[in-house]
Design an enzyme around this catalytic site. Structure first.
Site, PDB file in Angstrom:
ATOM      1  N   SER A   7     -22.275  80.356 -40.957  1.00 25.89           N
ATOM      2  CA  SER A   7     -23.583  80.994 -41.022  1.00 25.89           C
ATOM      3  C   SER A   7     -23.806  81.748 -39.721  1.00 25.89           C
ATOM      4  O   SER A   7     -23.186  81.440 -38.699  1.00 25.89           O
ATOM      5  CB  SER A   7     -24.672  79.939 -41.208  1.00 25.89           C
ATOM      6  OG  SER A   7     -25.958  80.526 -41.113  1.00 25.89           O
ATOM      7  N   ARG A   8     -24.711  82.713 -39.777  1.00 30.19           N
ATOM      8  CA  ARG A   8     -25.166  83.388 -38.563  1.00 30.19           C
ATOM      9  C   ARG A   8     -26.599  82.987 -38.235  1.00 30.19           C
ATOM     10  O   ARG A   8     -27.222  83.566 -37.342  1.00 30.19           O
ATOM     11  CB  ARG A   8     -25.055  84.911 -38.726  1.00 30.19           C
ATOM     12  CG  ARG A   8     -23.621  85.398 -38.797  1.00 30.19           C
ATOM     13  CD  ARG A   8     -23.497  86.905 -38.916  1.00 30.19           C
ATOM     14  NE  ARG A   8     -22.098  87.315 -38.837  1.00 30.19           N
ATOM     15  CZ  ARG A   8     -21.256  87.280 -39.861  1.00 30.19           C
ATOM     16  NH1 ARG A   8     -21.697  86.865 -41.056  1.00 30.19           N
ATOM     17  NH2 ARG A   8     -19.997  87.632 -39.714  1.00 30.19           N
ATOM     18  N   ALA A  10     -29.117  80.804 -36.589  1.00 29.99           N
ATOM     19  CA  ALA A  10     -29.191  79.849 -35.478  1.00 29.99           C
ATOM     20  C   ALA A  10     -29.957  78.593 -35.865  1.00 29.99           C
ATOM     21  O   ALA A  10     -29.691  77.499 -35.341  1.00 29.99           O
ATOM     22  CB  ALA A  10     -29.850  80.518 -34.271  1.00 29.99           C
ATOM     23  N   ASP A  72     -25.013  76.124 -49.461  1.00 31.35           N
ATOM     24  CA  ASP A  72     -25.650  77.059 -50.376  1.00 31.35           C
ATOM     25  C   ASP A  72     -26.887  76.354 -50.897  1.00 31.35           C
ATOM     26  O   ASP A  72     -26.830  75.168 -51.253  1.00 31.35           O
ATOM     27  CB  ASP A  72     -24.715  77.451 -51.533  1.00 31.35           C
ATOM     28  CG  ASP A  72     -25.269  78.635 -52.315  1.00 31.35           C
ATOM     29  OD1 ASP A  72     -25.723  79.609 -51.682  1.00 31.35           O
ATOM     30  OD2 ASP A  72     -25.265  78.589 -53.557  1.00 31.35           O
ATOM     31  N   SER A  73     -27.993  77.046 -50.893  1.00 33.20           N
ATOM     32  CA  SER A  73     -29.236  76.374 -51.257  1.00 33.20           C
ATOM     33  C   SER A  73     -30.160  77.327 -51.994  1.00 33.20           C
ATOM     34  O   SER A  73     -29.974  78.545 -51.973  1.00 33.20           O
ATOM     35  CB  SER A  73     -29.926  75.816 -49.999  1.00 33.20           C
ATOM     36  OG  SER A  73     -30.110  76.827 -49.035  1.00 33.20           O
ATOM     37  N   PHE A 157     -39.382  80.024 -44.310  1.00 27.96           N
ATOM     38  CA  PHE A 157     -38.907  81.291 -44.875  1.00 27.96           C
ATOM     39  C   PHE A 157     -38.689  81.081 -46.364  1.00 27.96           C
ATOM     40  O   PHE A 157     -38.867  79.988 -46.893  1.00 27.96           O
ATOM     41  CB  PHE A 157     -37.614  81.751 -44.175  1.00 27.96           C
ATOM     42  CG  PHE A 157     -36.486  80.755 -44.256  1.00 27.96           C
ATOM     43  CD1 PHE A 157     -35.556  80.808 -45.280  1.00 27.96           C
ATOM     44  CD2 PHE A 157     -36.365  79.748 -43.309  1.00 27.96           C
ATOM     45  CE1 PHE A 157     -34.521  79.885 -45.368  1.00 27.96           C
ATOM     46  CE2 PHE A 157     -35.325  78.822 -43.371  1.00 27.96           C
ATOM     47  CZ  PHE A 157     -34.414  78.891 -44.406  1.00 27.96           C
ATOM     48  N   GLY A 158     -38.306  82.152 -47.056  1.00 33.69           N
ATOM     49  CA  GLY A 158     -38.029  82.033 -48.485  1.00 33.69           C
ATOM     50  C   GLY A 158     -39.251  81.605 -49.279  1.00 33.69           C
ATOM     51  O   GLY A 158     -40.343  82.159 -49.125  1.00 33.69           O
ATOM     52  N   ASP A 160     -40.813  78.789 -49.033  1.00 33.94           N
ATOM     53  CA  ASP A 160     -41.577  77.731 -48.358  1.00 33.94           C
ATOM     54  C   ASP A 160     -43.090  77.839 -48.560  1.00 33.94           C
ATOM     55  O   ASP A 160     -43.759  76.818 -48.754  1.00 33.94           O
ATOM     56  CB  ASP A 160     -41.268  77.714 -46.860  1.00 33.94           C
ATOM     57  CG  ASP A 160     -39.901  77.114 -46.536  1.00 33.94           C
ATOM     58  OD1 ASP A 160     -39.222  76.649 -47.477  1.00 33.94           O
ATOM     59  OD2 ASP A 160     -39.518  77.103 -45.352  1.00 33.94           O
ATOM     60  N   LYS A 180     -40.233  69.206 -41.374  1.00 25.36           N
ATOM     61  CA  LYS A 180     -39.399  69.801 -42.411  1.00 25.36           C
ATOM     62  C   LYS A 180     -37.972  69.246 -42.338  1.00 25.36           C
ATOM     63  O   LYS A 180     -37.374  68.895 -43.359  1.00 25.36           O
ATOM     64  CB  LYS A 180     -39.398  71.321 -42.272  1.00 25.36           C
ATOM     65  CG  LYS A 180     -38.696  72.033 -43.424  1.00 25.36           C
ATOM     66  CD  LYS A 180     -38.770  73.536 -43.270  1.00 25.36           C
ATOM     67  CE  LYS A 180     -37.955  74.220 -44.360  1.00 25.36           C
ATOM     68  NZ  LYS A 180     -37.875  75.677 -44.171  1.00 25.36           N
TER      69      LYS A 180
END
Length: 201
Positions: A7-8, A10, A72-73, A157-158, A160, A180
């Site tokens: 992943s990139r 952080a 993967d989520s 994000f996403g 949430d 979280k």
């Protein structure tokens, strides 16, 4: 030993570091895709989170020779027969357009009553540490909850802002990072990989 996190992001590295620290696992230096020479990353074409996570981890190991963790989520909504699922990031057509994805989800659930708005965040985390099929481990974590009728909160994000975890009145976007981490789908999946990661260290 160096451990590649495929992943990139952080935040994903930091989350795995916290999981390792909490479990008392030392001796692993986490590196991201930005820390290794570029390589061709296969598209996420698997039908399941597990297939996609394992493919990403295998790519990382094959390209670098480093033990590799990948995840993967996504979001599985009961009223949508488990969708958006592996299509979560591109549900509205453009990869990573959170605003459009959330708007589409709200539209699709507009007439769904509260008692049928159950959902779960799902994460599959894969570890590949050798070339053979046996040189891998995959774990799945789920975070159950419901889909709210409007977005709430500025964190995360996403999806949430729309996801209210079971036992909570706040959305995932209203939780602080520590709260979280303690409950999330990715945290649960990573925790299940601890025995394999401890063996590597």
């Amino acid at each position: 030993m160096r451990l590649l996190v495929a992943s990139r992001n952080a935040k994903k590295l930091a989350e795995l570091r916290r999981v390792l620290d909490a479990a008392g696992v030392s001796g692993l230096t986490l590196v991201s895709l930005d820390d290794v020479p570029p390589f061709d990353e296969a598209p996420e074409t698997g039908a399941t989170f597990e297939e996609n996570a394992l493919a990403k981890a295998r790519d990382g190991y094959a390209a670098t020779g480093l033990p590799t963790v990948a995840d993967d989520s996504g979001l599985a909504v009961a009223a949508l027969n488990g969708m958006p699922g592996v299509l979560s990031a591109r549900w509205a057509g453009t990869h990573g357009d959170d605003a459009a994805n959330n708007a589409l989800l709200l539209s699709q659930l507009r007439n769904v009553p509260d008692e049928r708005r159950s959902a779960a965040f799902v994460s599959a985390c894969a570890l590949v540490f050798g070339p053979a099929d046996a040189d891998s481990a995959v774990a799945r974590g789920e975070w159950p909850g419901v889909i709210a009728r409007e977005q709430r909160g500025a964190g995360g994000f996403g999806y949430d802002p729309l996801f209210v975890p079971d036992g909570e009145t706040r959305s995932a976007a209203e939780l602080n990072p520590e709260e979280k981490d303690a409950a999330s789908h990715r945290g649960r999946a990573l925790a299940l990989l601890i025995p394999s990661l401890r063996a590597l260290s």
